[in-house]
Scaffold this motif. Sequence first.
Motif, PDB file in Angstrom:
ATOM      1  N   CYS A  36       0.858  -1.189   0.000  1.00  0.00           N
ATOM      2  CA  CYS A  36       0.000   0.000   0.000  1.00  0.00           C
ATOM      3  C   CYS A  36       0.894   1.240   0.000  1.00  0.00           C
ATOM      4  O   CYS A  36       1.791   1.367   0.835  1.00  0.00           O
ATOM      5  CB  CYS A  36      -0.894   0.002   1.239  1.00  0.00           C
ATOM      6  SG  CYS A  36      -1.894   1.490   1.393  1.00  0.00           S
ATOM      7  N   TYR A  48      -7.166  -5.470  -2.195  1.00  0.00           N
ATOM      8  CA  TYR A  48      -6.443  -4.201  -2.207  1.00  0.00           C
ATOM      9  C   TYR A  48      -7.371  -2.997  -2.334  1.00  0.00           C
ATOM     10  O   TYR A  48      -7.165  -1.982  -1.675  1.00  0.00           O
ATOM     11  CB  TYR A  48      -5.385  -4.170  -3.320  1.00  0.00           C
ATOM     12  CG  TYR A  48      -4.623  -2.877  -3.325  1.00  0.00           C
ATOM     13  CD1 TYR A  48      -3.689  -2.610  -2.327  1.00  0.00           C
ATOM     14  CD2 TYR A  48      -4.854  -1.904  -4.279  1.00  0.00           C
ATOM     15  CE1 TYR A  48      -3.003  -1.415  -2.299  1.00  0.00           C
ATOM     16  CE2 TYR A  48      -4.177  -0.708  -4.255  1.00  0.00           C
ATOM     17  CZ  TYR A  48      -3.247  -0.463  -3.262  1.00  0.00           C
ATOM     18  OH  TYR A  48      -2.572   0.734  -3.228  1.00  0.00           O
ATOM     19  N   GLU A  52      -7.283   0.073   0.221  1.00  0.00           N
ATOM     20  CA  GLU A  52      -6.926   1.421  -0.213  1.00  0.00           C
ATOM     21  C   GLU A  52      -7.997   2.433   0.212  1.00  0.00           C
ATOM     22  O   GLU A  52      -7.671   3.510   0.721  1.00  0.00           O
ATOM     23  CB  GLU A  52      -6.741   1.457  -1.728  1.00  0.00           C
ATOM     24  CG  GLU A  52      -6.309   2.822  -2.239  1.00  0.00           C
ATOM     25  CD  GLU A  52      -6.186   2.864  -3.749  1.00  0.00           C
ATOM     26  OE1 GLU A  52      -5.374   3.663  -4.224  1.00  0.00           O
ATOM     27  OE2 GLU A  52      -6.905   2.120  -4.439  1.00  0.00           O
ATOM     28  N   CYS A  55      -7.666   3.015   3.895  1.00  0.00           N
ATOM     29  CA  CYS A  55      -6.447   3.775   4.189  1.00  0.00           C
ATOM     30  C   CYS A  55      -6.641   5.255   3.870  1.00  0.00           C
ATOM     31  O   CYS A  55      -6.204   6.115   4.627  1.00  0.00           O
ATOM     32  CB  CYS A  55      -5.285   3.232   3.364  1.00  0.00           C
ATOM     33  SG  CYS A  55      -4.010   2.443   4.329  1.00  0.00           S
TER      34      CYS A  55
END
Length: 154
Positions: A36, A48, A52, A55
């Motif tokens: 990441c 992912y 993402e 995050c």
Amino acid sequence: RRMHEFEEKMATEAGVGVGQGKGGGKAPGGPSSICCYICGKQTLVTSYSQHEKACIEKWEKAEAQKPVSQRRPLPQKPGLGNGASLEDRNAAAQGVYEQEMMVPCSGCGRRFKDEATMIKHQKGCTAYASSPDKEEKRRMHEFEEKMATEAGVG
């Protein structure tokens, strides 16, 4: 749709089927995880896009807590073409994380995952202790006071 195509491509390169979840570890063709560019952690290729999004939300929330003068922009996602391998994508993401996300010590230049970790380091950093950077030392003191207040110590 484009993210789903990206996940399928990465999963195919890694030897993991989309939606297969955990299991298998490393595939013979390479890693089944991707770095990441925001947090630097390895994440399964198949999850992912969710990682993402989480995050980005976490980053924006943390930056909103800081004074405007101390906020940093979200780093740009590495722009690699469709032909880039998983290893190339991992290397680019790691590079972005190290250069844009990690916080350097103004004394020795060593980089840390966040400002709190860097401030802890600076307490024992001999290069920082001998540096004339008064503004950095003032910010460190303010941050420590804030942390103590939030913890209910002060």
